[in-house]
Design a protein around this motif. Sequence first.
Motif, PDB file in Angstrom:
ATOM      1  N   UNK A  10      35.963 -40.962  65.442  1.00  0.00           N
ATOM      2  CA  UNK A  10      36.572 -42.197  65.434  1.00  0.00           C
ATOM      3  C   UNK A  10      37.999 -41.914  65.545  1.00  0.00           C
ATOM      4  N   UNK A  11      38.396 -40.826  64.758  1.00  0.00           N
ATOM      5  CA  UNK A  11      39.950 -40.353  64.817  1.00  0.00           C
ATOM      6  C   UNK A  11      40.575 -40.267  66.136  1.00  0.00           C
ATOM      7  N   UNK A  12      39.793 -39.468  66.871  1.00  0.00           N
ATOM      8  CA  UNK A  12      40.190 -38.928  68.275  1.00  0.00           C
ATOM      9  C   UNK A  12      40.161 -40.302  68.941  1.00  0.00           C
ATOM     10  N   UNK A  13      39.219 -41.035  69.086  1.00  0.00           N
ATOM     11  CA  UNK A  13      39.276 -42.403  69.898  1.00  0.00           C
ATOM     12  C   UNK A  13      40.334 -43.212  69.560  1.00  0.00           C
ATOM     13  N   UNK A  14      40.719 -43.314  68.137  1.00  0.00           N
ATOM     14  CA  UNK A  14      41.992 -44.053  68.093  1.00  0.00           C
ATOM     15  C   UNK A  14      43.273 -43.436  68.228  1.00  0.00           C
ATOM     16  N   UNK A  40      43.596 -41.522  70.793  1.00  0.00           N
ATOM     17  CA  UNK A  40      43.721 -41.869  72.292  1.00  0.00           C
ATOM     18  C   UNK A  40      44.218 -43.216  72.765  1.00  0.00           C
ATOM     19  N   UNK A  41      43.597 -44.243  72.059  1.00  0.00           N
ATOM     20  CA  UNK A  41      43.974 -45.473  72.204  1.00  0.00           C
ATOM     21  C   UNK A  41      45.359 -45.830  72.018  1.00  0.00           C
ATOM     22  N   UNK A  42      45.915 -45.139  70.924  1.00  0.00           N
ATOM     23  CA  UNK A  42      47.187 -45.561  70.373  1.00  0.00           C
ATOM     24  C   UNK A  42      48.163 -44.778  71.477  1.00  0.00           C
ATOM     25  N   UNK A  43      47.792 -43.733  71.985  1.00  0.00           N
ATOM     26  CA  UNK A  43      48.511 -43.128  73.034  1.00  0.00           C
ATOM     27  C   UNK A  43      48.583 -44.004  74.144  1.00  0.00           C
ATOM     28  N   UNK A  44      47.502 -44.285  74.627  1.00  0.00           N
ATOM     29  CA  UNK A  44      47.543 -45.213  75.950  1.00  0.00           C
ATOM     30  C   UNK A  44      48.090 -46.479  75.882  1.00  0.00           C
ATOM     31  N   UNK A  45      48.053 -47.218  74.566  1.00  0.00           N
ATOM     32  CA  UNK A  45      48.878 -48.373  74.378  1.00  0.00           C
ATOM     33  C   UNK A  45      50.377 -48.235  74.340  1.00  0.00           C
ATOM     34  N   UNK A  46      50.781 -47.004  73.869  1.00  0.00           N
ATOM     35  CA  UNK A  46      52.275 -46.736  73.802  1.00  0.00           C
ATOM     36  C   UNK A  46      52.615 -46.264  75.043  1.00  0.00           C
ATOM     37  N   UNK A  47      51.904 -45.759  76.015  1.00  0.00           N
ATOM     38  CA  UNK A  47      52.497 -45.252  77.256  1.00  0.00           C
ATOM     39  C   UNK A  47      52.320 -46.070  78.472  1.00  0.00           C
TER      40      UNK A  47
END
Length: 89
Positions: free
Chosen positions: A6-10, A12-19
Amino acid sequence: MFRKITASLSLISLMLVSLTPLTTFAAPANHSNGQGGDNHARVEKSAPEFSSTSNSTGTVRVLMQTKGAPSSALDSALTNARGHKRGSY
């Protein structure tokens, strides 16, 4: 284990949203006229209805909106195109 996934997916999703806003999804404008090589062809900005009246003596009223203050170069271009400036706002 579930917490790490869950922490890894969170993360990754935060990085994708910011980039994601840094990338461009729009296709570049292609203004070539089909003769190849000339990507900087002149684009006509007037309506096709006006091109048919270029050889006539009819009058067409047009409202022009400029990005900045109208300049003397715009006035001379208008005069060279057989135009007449009625007012400025």
